[in-house]
Write a protein that holds these residues in place. Structure first.
Motif, PDB file in Angstrom:
ATOM      1  N   PHE A  11       0.823  -1.224   0.000  1.00 12.05           N
ATOM      2  CA  PHE A  11       0.000   0.000   0.000  1.00 12.05           C
ATOM      3  C   PHE A  11       0.854   1.271   0.000  1.00 12.05           C
ATOM      4  N   ILE A  12       1.634   1.469   1.056  1.00 11.95           N
ATOM      5  CA  ILE A  12       2.417   2.716   1.127  1.00 11.95           C
ATOM      6  C   ILE A  12       3.551   2.663   0.098  1.00 11.95           C
ATOM      7  N   ASP A  31      10.061  -7.229  -3.461  1.00 14.18           N
ATOM      8  CA  ASP A  31       8.878  -7.608  -2.680  1.00 14.18           C
ATOM      9  C   ASP A  31       8.633  -9.090  -2.922  1.00 14.18           C
ATOM     10  N   GLY A  35       2.077 -10.500   0.568  1.00 16.39           N
ATOM     11  CA  GLY A  35       1.120  -9.759   1.386  1.00 16.39           C
ATOM     12  C   GLY A  35      -0.012  -9.131   0.590  1.00 16.39           C
ATOM     13  N   VAL A  54      13.088  -9.959   1.535  1.00 10.75           N
ATOM     14  CA  VAL A  54      14.106  -8.945   1.808  1.00 10.75           C
ATOM     15  C   VAL A  54      15.304  -9.554   2.550  1.00 10.75           C
ATOM     16  N   PHE A  87       9.966  -0.905   3.584  1.00  5.97           N
ATOM     17  CA  PHE A  87       8.568  -1.083   3.990  1.00  5.97           C
ATOM     18  C   PHE A  87       8.244  -2.539   4.329  1.00  5.97           C
ATOM     19  N   ASN A 106      10.190 -12.517  10.072  1.00  4.27           N
ATOM     20  CA  ASN A 106       9.996 -11.694   8.858  1.00  4.27           C
ATOM     21  C   ASN A 106      10.415 -10.235   9.090  1.00  4.27           C
ATOM     22  N   TYR A 164       3.752  -7.291  17.001  1.00  2.00           N
ATOM     23  CA  TYR A 164       4.049  -6.488  15.812  1.00  2.00           C
ATOM     24  C   TYR A 164       4.825  -5.227  16.202  1.00  2.00           C
ATOM     25  N   LYS A 168       8.875  -3.835  15.432  1.00  2.00           N
ATOM     26  CA  LYS A 168       9.260  -2.523  14.888  1.00  2.00           C
ATOM     27  C   LYS A 168      10.247  -1.837  15.815  1.00  2.00           C
ATOM     28  N   ALA A 194      -2.198   5.012   8.066  1.00  2.98           N
ATOM     29  CA  ALA A 194      -2.187   5.385   6.653  1.00  2.98           C
ATOM     30  C   ALA A 194      -3.579   5.132   6.070  1.00  2.98           C
ATOM     31  N   ARG A 207      -4.357  -5.499   0.280  1.00  5.52           N
ATOM     32  CA  ARG A 207      -3.746  -6.595   1.048  1.00  5.52           C
ATOM     33  C   ARG A 207      -4.531  -7.890   0.880  1.00  5.52           C
TER      34      ARG A 207
HETATM   35  N1  LIG Z   1      -0.509   1.084   6.775  1.00  5.34           N
HETATM   36  C1  LIG Z   1      -0.364   1.641   7.964  1.00  5.34           C
HETATM   37  O1  LIG Z   1      -1.288   2.280   8.486  1.00  5.34           O
HETATM   38  C2  LIG Z   1       0.959   1.527   8.688  1.00  5.34           C
HETATM   39  C3  LIG Z   1       1.082   2.124   9.957  1.00  5.34           C
HETATM   40  C4  LIG Z   1       2.302   2.025  10.616  1.00  5.34           C
HETATM   41  C5  LIG Z   1       3.361   1.370  10.030  1.00  5.34           C
HETATM   42  N2  LIG Z   1       3.220   0.795   8.823  1.00  5.34           N
HETATM   43  C6  LIG Z   1       4.362   0.090   8.230  1.00  5.34           C
HETATM   44  O2  LIG Z   1       4.541   0.551   6.902  1.00  5.34           O
HETATM   45  C7  LIG Z   1       5.034  -0.507   6.058  1.00  5.34           C
HETATM   46  C8  LIG Z   1       4.145  -0.632   4.845  1.00  5.34           C
HETATM   47  O3  LIG Z   1       2.808  -0.863   5.257  1.00  5.34           O
HETATM   48  P1  LIG Z   1       1.642  -1.132   4.214  1.00  5.34           P
HETATM   49  O4  LIG Z   1       0.391  -0.699   4.842  1.00  5.34           O
HETATM   50  O5  LIG Z   1       2.050  -0.624   2.892  1.00  5.34           O
HETATM   51  O6  LIG Z   1       1.668  -2.731   4.196  1.00  5.34           O
HETATM   52  P2  LIG Z   1       1.323  -3.743   3.004  1.00  5.34           P
HETATM   53  O7  LIG Z   1       0.991  -5.029   3.677  1.00  5.34           O
HETATM   54  O8  LIG Z   1       0.353  -3.146   2.051  1.00  5.34           O
HETATM   55  O9  LIG Z   1       2.718  -3.895   2.254  1.00  5.34           O
HETATM   56  C9  LIG Z   1       3.784  -4.637   2.761  1.00  5.34           C
HETATM   57  C10 LIG Z   1       4.524  -5.231   1.573  1.00  5.34           C
HETATM   58  O10 LIG Z   1       5.675  -5.908   2.055  1.00  5.34           O
HETATM   59  C11 LIG Z   1       5.801  -7.163   1.382  1.00  5.34           C
HETATM   60  N3  LIG Z   1       6.576  -8.029   2.286  1.00  5.34           N
HETATM   61  C12 LIG Z   1       6.272  -8.410   3.552  1.00  5.34           C
HETATM   62  N4  LIG Z   1       7.276  -9.146   4.065  1.00  5.34           N
HETATM   63  C13 LIG Z   1       8.231  -9.224   3.112  1.00  5.34           C
HETATM   64  C14 LIG Z   1       9.516  -9.832   3.051  1.00  5.34           C
HETATM   65  N5  LIG Z   1      10.003 -10.525   4.065  1.00  5.34           N
HETATM   66  N6  LIG Z   1      10.248  -9.696   1.929  1.00  5.34           N
HETATM   67  C15 LIG Z   1       9.760  -8.987   0.856  1.00  5.34           C
HETATM   68  N7  LIG Z   1       8.555  -8.399   0.863  1.00  5.34           N
HETATM   69  C16 LIG Z   1       7.800  -8.519   1.972  1.00  5.34           C
HETATM   70  C17 LIG Z   1       4.367  -7.591   1.136  1.00  5.34           C
HETATM   71  O11 LIG Z   1       4.265  -8.534   0.064  1.00  5.34           O
HETATM   72  C18 LIG Z   1       3.686  -6.260   0.808  1.00  5.34           C
HETATM   73  O12 LIG Z   1       3.745  -5.977  -0.567  1.00  5.34           O
HETATM   74  C19 LIG Z   1       5.063  -1.746   6.937  1.00  5.34           C
HETATM   75  O13 LIG Z   1       6.377  -1.902   7.408  1.00  5.34           O
HETATM   76  C20 LIG Z   1       4.134  -1.398   8.091  1.00  5.34           C
HETATM   77  O14 LIG Z   1       4.516  -2.082   9.260  1.00  5.34           O
HETATM   78  C21 LIG Z   1       2.031   0.851   8.132  1.00  5.34           C
END
Ligand SMILES: NC(=O)c1ccc[n+]([C@@H]2O[C@H](COP(=O)([O-])OP(=O)(O)OC[C@H]3O[C@@H](n4cnc5c(N)ncnc54)[C@H](O)[C@@H]3O)[C@@H](O)[C@H]2O)c1
Length: 364
Positions: A11-12, A31, A35, A54, A87, A106, A164, A168, A194, A207
């Motif tokens: 997403f982000i 990626d 996810g 990663v 991310f 992970n 979780y 972090k 977000a 997701r």
């Molecule tokens: N969305 C929010 O509100 C929010 C809030 C706080 C923190 N975050 C952090 O921001 C980051 C992005 O969040 P998001 O909402 O985009 O999440 P998301 O689940 O949409 O995206 C995460 C991506 O990481 C990939 N991924 C996960 N583990 C992996 C690995 N070991 N190797 C390669 N790829 C891997 C997934 O396939 C996915 O594409 C994350 O680290 C999350 O913890 C998000």
């Protein structure tokens, strides 16, 4: 800059990759695609996409040094990347209670592998510098646990109450120790919630398992999700439901551009070998990202009903473990230090953009 974006298909990540390209940077996405429901980034943007974990050191090294087979005939071929935006993570708080091993493996172990590569002496010898490639890390408001005061600023104690959030916080600790020991420069972003989707409709939440309130509520309003549950109406808030601070994903993406500029500047100032600093203050910068305003779960549901014009059926179930009642950010520091100014200040815009995206991907 040539930037490696781990988790860039999420997403982000997708929004940030788009902002990077618009600003003239050259991103590579790495990626594992596990996810997400559907890979949409390569339909919309021309970027190299490396399907890998990663923590896979071989793929990482090849990607970072531009020798990975998928980088052939790109601007990255045989060139070192210049920054990492990290991310990639598992992000489901409830699941992290059930499967903490997966989360620590992970989110922590794989991040450690990445940091080890960035600080690898041989790699940096080849890059002809002792300063590792800098990194922007996606941390979370979950690291604060139950805040003692609101809004939460960066000096608030960090006591995460779910696995979780602990993963972090551990990576934040690694970054701080690596800043002192290896001169690794980093920006740590603690996002609050977000929300939204790109205004042009190209990207949004996608997701495999959705846990975020706004898309869940919209899916309920559209009849896509007939099983929408909210967790407890007995929280110590004005209406009994949890309160969160929502920030538009495109504004979060923009913050990453500012972080890269900050890191580039720090590295330029630090390039003189006589001046190289290993002080934490000069190597690691931590910022909250939120709007400083909270909305309760019930308020969001009401807004979703108003914006979609549909009822949003839900069931109230027991409170979730590890779910603080109120999380609201102070983002004064990021505005003062790196000039972040959110463009979208209204929750209605975030819900509308998310609604447009959900209708698009579900062919409504
Ligand atoms: N969305 C929010 O509100 C929010 C809030 C706080 C923190 N975050 C952090 O921001 C980051 C992005 O969040 P998001 O909402 O985009 O999440 P998301 O689940 O949409 O995206 C995460 C991506 O990481 C990939 N991924 C996960 N583990 C992996 C690995 N070991 N190797 C390669 N790829 C891997 C997934 O396939 C996915 O594409 C994350 O680290 C999350 O913890 C998000």
């Amino acid at each position: 800059m040539r930037v490696l974006v781990t988790g860039g298909a999420g997403f982000i990540g997708t929004h940030t990759v788009k902002s990077l390209i618009n600003a003239g940077h050259s991103p590579i996405v790495l990626d594992n695609l596990l996810g997400i429901k559907q890979e949409v980034i390569s339909d919309n943007l021309e970027i190299p996409l490396i399907k890998s974990n990663v923590g896979n050191k071989k793929n990482l090294l090849e990607t970072i040094s531009g020798t990975h087979k998928d980088l052939k005939n790109t601007v990255h071929e045989n060139r070192f990347i210049q920054a990492v935006i990290h991310f990639a993570a598992l992000t489901n708080v409830r699941d992290s209670f059930k499967n903490p091993i997966n989360y620590f493996r992970n989110n922590v172990q794989e991040s450690l592998n990445l940091l080890e590569i960035l600080c690898d002496k041989e790699l940096n010898f080849k890059r002809k510098t002792s300063i590792p490639i800098p990194i922007v890390f996606s941390s979370s408001c979950s690291t604060y646990g139950i805040p003692k005061k609101l809004p939460i600023d960066e000096n608030s104690p960090q006591n995460p109450i779910n696995p979780y959030g602990k993963t972090k916080l551990i990576v934040e600790m690694l970054l701080k120790d690596f800043a002192k020991a290896y001169n690794l420069k980093s920006v740590i972003f603690r996002y609050f919630n977000a929300a939204g989707a790109s205004e042009d409709g190209f990207f949004g939440e996608n997701r495999k398992i959705e846990t975020h309130l706004i898309p869940l509520a919209i899916n309920s309003a559209l009849g896509i999700n007939k099983n929408f549950k909210i967790f407890g109406l007995d929280h110590p808030t004005f209406d009994g439901s949890c309160i969160r601070d929502y920030v538009h994903v495109e504004d979060i993406a923009e913050a990453h551009l500012l972080a890269l500029a900050k890191l580039k500047n720090e590295i330029m100032c630090n390039n003189n070998p006589n001046k190289q600093s290993s002080s934490l203050e000069e190597n690691c910068f931590e910022y909250n990202i939120g709007l400083g305003k909270g909305f309760s779960v019930l308020e969001i549901i009401k807004k979703v009903e108003d914006i979609t014009g549909h009822n949003c059926p839900y069931e109230i179930i027991e409170k979730k473990e590890g779910d603080p009642a109120i999380l609201i950010a102070s983002s004064n520091k990021i505005t003062a230090e790196i000039g972040w100014k959110p463009k979208y200040k209204k929750i209605d815009e975030m819900i509308l953009h998310s609604y447009n995206w959900i209708k698009k991907i579900n062919n409504f």
